[in-house]
Structure formats: C-alpha cells, structure tokens
Design a protein around this motif. Structure first.
Motif, PDB file in Angstrom:
ATOM      1  N   ARG A  57       0.986  -1.351   0.043  1.00 30.95           N
ATOM      2  CA  ARG A  57       0.102   0.097   0.001  1.00 30.95           C
ATOM      3  C   ARG A  57       0.687   1.200  -0.014  1.00 30.95           C
ATOM      4  O   ARG A  57       1.842   1.451   0.552  1.00 30.95           O
ATOM      5  CB  ARG A  57      -0.935  -0.008   1.266  1.00 30.95           C
ATOM      6  CG  ARG A  57      -1.991  -0.929   1.244  1.00 30.95           C
ATOM      7  CD  ARG A  57      -3.021  -0.823   2.547  1.00 30.95           C
ATOM      8  NE  ARG A  57      -2.255  -0.974   3.749  1.00 30.95           N
ATOM      9  CZ  ARG A  57      -1.899  -0.001   4.490  1.00 30.95           C
ATOM     10  NH1 ARG A  57      -2.307   1.354   4.098  1.00 30.95           N
ATOM     11  NH2 ARG A  57      -1.157  -0.200   5.837  1.00 30.95           N
ATOM     12  N   GLY A  58       0.424   2.282  -0.646  1.00 29.19           N
ATOM     13  CA  GLY A  58       1.110   3.731  -0.737  1.00 29.19           C
ATOM     14  C   GLY A  58       2.430   3.289  -1.131  1.00 29.19           C
ATOM     15  O   GLY A  58       3.344   4.127  -0.377  1.00 29.19           O
ATOM     16  N   ILE A  59       2.892   3.027  -2.032  1.00 27.81           N
ATOM     17  CA  ILE A  59       4.057   2.597  -2.474  1.00 27.81           C
ATOM     18  C   ILE A  59       4.908   3.715  -2.984  1.00 27.81           C
ATOM     19  O   ILE A  59       6.196   3.855  -2.962  1.00 27.81           O
ATOM     20  CB  ILE A  59       4.074   1.637  -3.700  1.00 27.81           C
ATOM     21  CG1 ILE A  59       5.412   0.852  -3.834  1.00 27.81           C
ATOM     22  CG2 ILE A  59       3.826   2.313  -5.103  1.00 27.81           C
ATOM     23  CD1 ILE A  59       5.340  -0.394  -2.555  1.00 27.81           C
ATOM     24  N   TYR A  60       4.261   4.779  -3.137  1.00 33.28           N
ATOM     25  CA  TYR A  60       5.072   6.269  -3.276  1.00 33.28           C
ATOM     26  C   TYR A  60       4.974   7.330  -2.016  1.00 33.28           C
ATOM     27  O   TYR A  60       5.407   8.192  -2.299  1.00 33.28           O
ATOM     28  CB  TYR A  60       4.563   6.926  -4.338  1.00 33.28           C
ATOM     29  CG  TYR A  60       4.942   6.185  -5.676  1.00 33.28           C
ATOM     30  CD1 TYR A  60       6.101   6.678  -6.370  1.00 33.28           C
ATOM     31  CD2 TYR A  60       4.335   5.396  -6.458  1.00 33.28           C
ATOM     32  CE1 TYR A  60       6.582   6.345  -7.581  1.00 33.28           C
ATOM     33  CE2 TYR A  60       4.719   4.964  -7.633  1.00 33.28           C
ATOM     34  CZ  TYR A  60       6.018   5.509  -8.048  1.00 33.28           C
ATOM     35  OH  TYR A  60       6.381   4.989  -9.308  1.00 33.28           O
ATOM     36  N   ALA A  61       4.716   6.611  -0.857  1.00 33.06           N
ATOM     37  CA  ALA A  61       4.778   7.404   0.349  1.00 33.06           C
ATOM     38  C   ALA A  61       6.112   7.884   0.711  1.00 33.06           C
ATOM     39  O   ALA A  61       7.065   7.241   0.697  1.00 33.06           O
ATOM     40  CB  ALA A  61       4.120   6.426   1.457  1.00 33.06           C
ATOM     41  N   GLY A  62       6.308   9.307   1.177  1.00 37.25           N
ATOM     42  CA  GLY A  62       7.516   9.636   1.243  1.00 37.25           C
ATOM     43  C   GLY A  62       8.335  10.134  -0.017  1.00 37.25           C
ATOM     44  O   GLY A  62       9.201  10.914   0.168  1.00 37.25           O
ATOM     45  N   VAL A  63       7.577  10.199  -1.285  1.00 37.03           N
ATOM     46  CA  VAL A  63       8.334  10.601  -2.457  1.00 37.03           C
ATOM     47  C   VAL A  63       8.581  12.121  -2.451  1.00 37.03           C
ATOM     48  O   VAL A  63       9.692  12.446  -2.897  1.00 37.03           O
ATOM     49  CB  VAL A  63       7.569  10.083  -3.641  1.00 37.03           C
ATOM     50  CG1 VAL A  63       6.458  10.991  -3.927  1.00 37.03           C
ATOM     51  CG2 VAL A  63       8.614  10.322  -5.041  1.00 37.03           C
ATOM     52  N   PRO A  64       7.772  12.946  -1.721  1.00 37.94           N
ATOM     53  CA  PRO A  64       8.181  14.449  -1.763  1.00 37.94           C
ATOM     54  C   PRO A  64       9.675  14.717  -0.935  1.00 37.94           C
ATOM     55  O   PRO A  64      10.301  15.451  -1.492  1.00 37.94           O
ATOM     56  CB  PRO A  64       6.950  14.999  -0.860  1.00 37.94           C
ATOM     57  CG  PRO A  64       5.842  14.246  -1.264  1.00 37.94           C
ATOM     58  CD  PRO A  64       6.664  12.745  -1.227  1.00 37.94           C
ATOM     59  N   SER A  65       9.748  13.723   0.141  1.00 37.12           N
ATOM     60  CA  SER A  65      10.988  14.128   0.768  1.00 37.12           C
ATOM     61  C   SER A  65      12.262  13.698  -0.085  1.00 37.12           C
ATOM     62  O   SER A  65      13.121  14.457  -0.267  1.00 37.12           O
ATOM     63  CB  SER A  65      11.021  13.174   2.213  1.00 37.12           C
ATOM     64  OG  SER A  65      12.104  13.524   2.783  1.00 37.12           O
TER      65      SER A  65
ATOM     66  N   THR B 175       7.665   7.916   6.772  1.00 39.59           N
ATOM     67  CA  THR B 175       6.526   8.077   5.983  1.00 39.59           C
ATOM     68  C   THR B 175       6.310   6.676   5.076  1.00 39.59           C
ATOM     69  O   THR B 175       5.213   6.246   4.990  1.00 39.59           O
ATOM     70  CB  THR B 175       6.656   9.258   4.839  1.00 39.59           C
ATOM     71  OG1 THR B 175       6.967  10.321   5.512  1.00 39.59           O
ATOM     72  CG2 THR B 175       5.209   9.592   4.138  1.00 39.59           C
ATOM     73  N   GLN B 176       7.422   6.032   4.697  1.00 40.61           N
ATOM     74  CA  GLN B 176       7.238   4.952   4.061  1.00 40.61           C
ATOM     75  C   GLN B 176       6.584   3.720   4.817  1.00 40.61           C
ATOM     76  O   GLN B 176       5.773   2.848   4.401  1.00 40.61           O
ATOM     77  CB  GLN B 176       8.623   4.308   3.347  1.00 40.61           C
ATOM     78  CG  GLN B 176       9.214   5.041   2.222  1.00 40.61           C
ATOM     79  CD  GLN B 176      10.648   4.764   1.777  1.00 40.61           C
ATOM     80  OE1 GLN B 176      11.328   4.201   2.813  1.00 40.61           O
ATOM     81  NE2 GLN B 176      10.835   4.700   0.683  1.00 40.61           N
ATOM     82  N   THR B 177       6.897   3.830   6.183  1.00 47.01           N
ATOM     83  CA  THR B 177       6.306   2.705   7.070  1.00 47.01           C
ATOM     84  C   THR B 177       5.186   3.285   7.703  1.00 47.01           C
ATOM     85  O   THR B 177       4.386   2.430   8.639  1.00 47.01           O
ATOM     86  CB  THR B 177       7.439   2.341   8.077  1.00 47.01           C
ATOM     87  OG1 THR B 177       7.733   3.639   8.678  1.00 47.01           O
ATOM     88  CG2 THR B 177       8.520   1.726   7.441  1.00 47.01           C
ATOM     89  N   SER B 178       4.699   4.352   7.362  1.00 46.26           N
ATOM     90  CA  SER B 178       3.346   4.876   7.877  1.00 46.26           C
ATOM     91  C   SER B 178       2.714   5.537   6.538  1.00 46.26           C
ATOM     92  O   SER B 178       2.425   6.875   6.661  1.00 46.26           O
ATOM     93  CB  SER B 178       3.384   5.942   9.286  1.00 46.26           C
ATOM     94  OG  SER B 178       4.216   5.303  10.103  1.00 46.26           O
ATOM     95  N   PRO B 179       2.153   4.687   5.593  1.00 50.16           N
ATOM     96  CA  PRO B 179       1.511   5.403   4.550  1.00 50.16           C
ATOM     97  C   PRO B 179       0.254   5.965   4.752  1.00 50.16           C
ATOM     98  O   PRO B 179       0.052   6.897   3.848  1.00 50.16           O
ATOM     99  CB  PRO B 179       1.371   3.917   3.442  1.00 50.16           C
ATOM    100  CG  PRO B 179       1.291   2.896   4.692  1.00 50.16           C
ATOM    101  CD  PRO B 179       2.070   3.261   5.734  1.00 50.16           C
ATOM    102  N   SER B 180      -0.139   5.964   5.873  1.00 52.89           N
ATOM    103  CA  SER B 180      -1.497   6.915   5.974  1.00 52.89           C
ATOM    104  C   SER B 180      -1.322   8.243   6.387  1.00 52.89           C
ATOM    105  O   SER B 180      -1.827   9.144   6.402  1.00 52.89           O
ATOM    106  CB  SER B 180      -2.356   5.968   7.032  1.00 52.89           C
ATOM    107  OG  SER B 180      -1.895   5.992   8.302  1.00 52.89           O
ATOM    108  N   SER B 181       0.144   8.650   6.682  1.00 51.44           N
ATOM    109  CA  SER B 181       0.560   9.821   7.111  1.00 51.44           C
ATOM    110  C   SER B 181       1.207  10.488   5.801  1.00 51.44           C
ATOM    111  O   SER B 181       1.845   9.909   5.110  1.00 51.44           O
ATOM    112  CB  SER B 181       1.533   9.808   8.403  1.00 51.44           C
ATOM    113  OG  SER B 181       1.137   9.135   9.419  1.00 51.44           O
ATOM    114  N   SER B 182       1.104  11.888   5.844  1.00 48.73           N
ATOM    115  CA  SER B 182       1.839  12.636   4.718  1.00 48.73           C
ATOM    116  C   SER B 182       3.380  12.837   5.221  1.00 48.73           C
ATOM    117  O   SER B 182       3.597  12.925   6.398  1.00 48.73           O
ATOM    118  CB  SER B 182       1.143  14.001   4.567  1.00 48.73           C
ATOM    119  OG  SER B 182       1.268  14.625   5.813  1.00 48.73           O
ATOM    120  N   THR B 183       4.122  13.472   4.261  1.00 53.73           N
ATOM    121  CA  THR B 183       5.530  13.809   4.662  1.00 53.73           C
ATOM    122  C   THR B 183       5.562  14.936   5.574  1.00 53.73           C
ATOM    123  O   THR B 183       6.352  14.920   6.248  1.00 53.73           O
ATOM    124  CB  THR B 183       6.255  14.020   2.975  1.00 53.73           C
ATOM    125  OG1 THR B 183       6.163  12.870   2.246  1.00 53.73           O
ATOM    126  CG2 THR B 183       7.504  14.420   3.480  1.00 53.73           C
TER     127      THR B 183
END
Length: 266
Positions: free
Chosen positions: A42-50, A114-122
């Motif tokens: 899930r949310g494989i792109y979580a943290g990409v802004p950082s 953020t990658q390990t908490s995909p429900s949270s934003s950067t």
C-alpha cells in the motif's frame, strides 16, 4: 566543477524517482514490525516528496566533492601514480558521501518514516519529528548512514573506475555512456550486497521510537538484536530490492552522470 553539480543532480533525481517503489519495499522489509505491518504494497510512493526534495542537492554535493577531491588527490604526491589510483577514488568517494549525508539524512529520516506509515503525509512526519526531537532528530542515524555509505563507496567507485579502465583498454577507445552505465550497475550490485547489514541497522535506527535503545544509534547493538531475532535473514533483509534498486540506479545514475558531464563539457 559546475558540470559535476548539474550532472550529478540530474542523475540523482532520475534514480530516486524512477526506482522509488523498490526503495519503499526495501525499507518495509527491514523495519522492525515487518513488511505487511509497515504497509505492505500500500502507498508505495509514500515519502516521495522528501526524496524528491533531497535528491538533487545531495547528489550534486557528492559529485562536486568527489570530482574536486579526486582531482586534488591525483594532482601531486604519491596518489598521482596510476597504480594507487583506486586509493584516491576511495578517499574522494568517502569524502563525497560525508558531505552528501549532511543533506541526505534529514530527508531520509522523513522519507523512511513516511514509507512505514503510508497513511501519514510527508509534512505530518516532518512536524512530528521536529516536535519530538527538534532538528537534532532529523539527523538521527547520521553516523550509521555515513558508516554505511563509506564502505559502499569504497567498493562501488574503485570497482566502477577499474571496470571502465579495463573495458576501455580492451576496446581501444573511451567508453560510451551506456558502457559506463553497465560498469556502474555491476559495481553497485556488488557494493549493495556487501553493505546490506549496515543498511538494515541504519533503517532500524531511523525508524526507532525516540528514547529507545535502538534510537541511540549503537550499530553493533542493533545488528546483534537483529541477529538474535531474525538471524542471517534479518541482517540481509531487503537485499534483493536493494541490489535491484542500486544496480538499476547505478546504470541510470552513473550513465546519466557520464552523459550529462560529457554534454556539459563539450
């Protein structure tokens, strides 16, 4: 050295954004809670802004330092001899990594959390980190990151330079950018495998709760805990996506760097 800055920065962005999903999978495999509890697919792109924010300046900083140091070390003294060229490459790469980590570590901390908490934003993870530990918290894992990157560079860059030299001599001409990229891919894969345990320790330290023993950054202690709980498999957790990421990244990164550098110099 502006050609190094732009070439390295462009290459860094190409790698980090193109292969980001592999980095997310690697981080979740290495996390203490395990792959699926850390988000799975899930949310494989979580943290990409950082990652995007830190990619260009950290890569640019590395290559400017690497090229400057390599030039200075090879311009005189014993290190100018071709037989000891790998030593100057190792020293230059190590110095480059230390400078780049000043930029890379804060963005890495926010990205991995953020990658390990995909429900949270950067932005949310950045605020939490600053509220709990201040700016110092953004540099948690700096030592472990440097201790991962230096051995990595000691393997990757001398091997890359050596492979380019050997292939160039056999071909009788300067290598094309794609040929330099192939050398980079192989060198990166070897370096990635060798340094995976250090990467596991770095990930655990960055993700640990503030105030915990792991968060203190004691690398031998962290590796010992991983060994006791998960054995050799735990120490090399995420090695396949890490090798794939860095091998493909080495092809893109070092190939794009060579291409951009030659274009800017012509």
């Amino acid at each position: 050295m502006r050609h190094s800055e732009y070439a390295g920065g462009c290459a860094g962005i190409c790698v980090d954004l193109t292969l980001f999903p592999l980095d997310t999978i690697k981080t979740r495999l290495q996390s203490q809670e395990g792959f699926y509890r850390a988000g799975g697919f899930r949310g494989i792109y979580a943290g990409v802004p950082s990652a995007a924010l830190g990619s260009f300046p950290s890569a640019a900083a590395f290559f400017v330092t690497y090229d400057c140091a390599k030039s200075l070390l090879g311009s005189g003294g014993v290190l100018k001899e071709p037989s000891v060229a790998p030593v100057s490459h190792m020293l230059a790469a190590s110095l480059g990594e230390m400078v780049a980590c000043l930029i890379r570590v804060p963005t890495e901390v926010v990205k991995q959390r953020t990658q390990t908490s995909p429900s949270s934003s950067t932005y949310h993870m950045l605020k939490v980190a600053l509220r709990q530990e201040g700016v110092r918290g953004l540099y948690r894992g700096f030592g472990s990151t440097v201790l991962r990157e230096i051995p990595f560079s000691l393997v990757q860059f001398p091997l890359w330079e050596c492979l380019k030299t050997q292939w160039s001599q056999r071909r009788g001409h300067t290598l094309h950018s794609w040929q330099a990229a192939v050398c980079g891919a192989f060198a990166g894969a070897v370096a990635a495998l060798v340094t995976t345990p250090l990467d596991v320790a770095k990930t655990r330290i960055m993700l640990a709760k503030a105030g915990s023993s792991t968060a203190s950054g004691n690398i031998p202690l962290v590796l010992c805990d991983v060994w006791k709980s998960r054995g050799l498999t735990g120490l090399f957790a995420g090695s396949i996506p890490r090798m794939t990421f860095i091998s493909m990244g080495g092809f893109i990164f070092l190939g794009a760097y060579e291409k951009a550098r030659r274009t800017l110099l012509s």
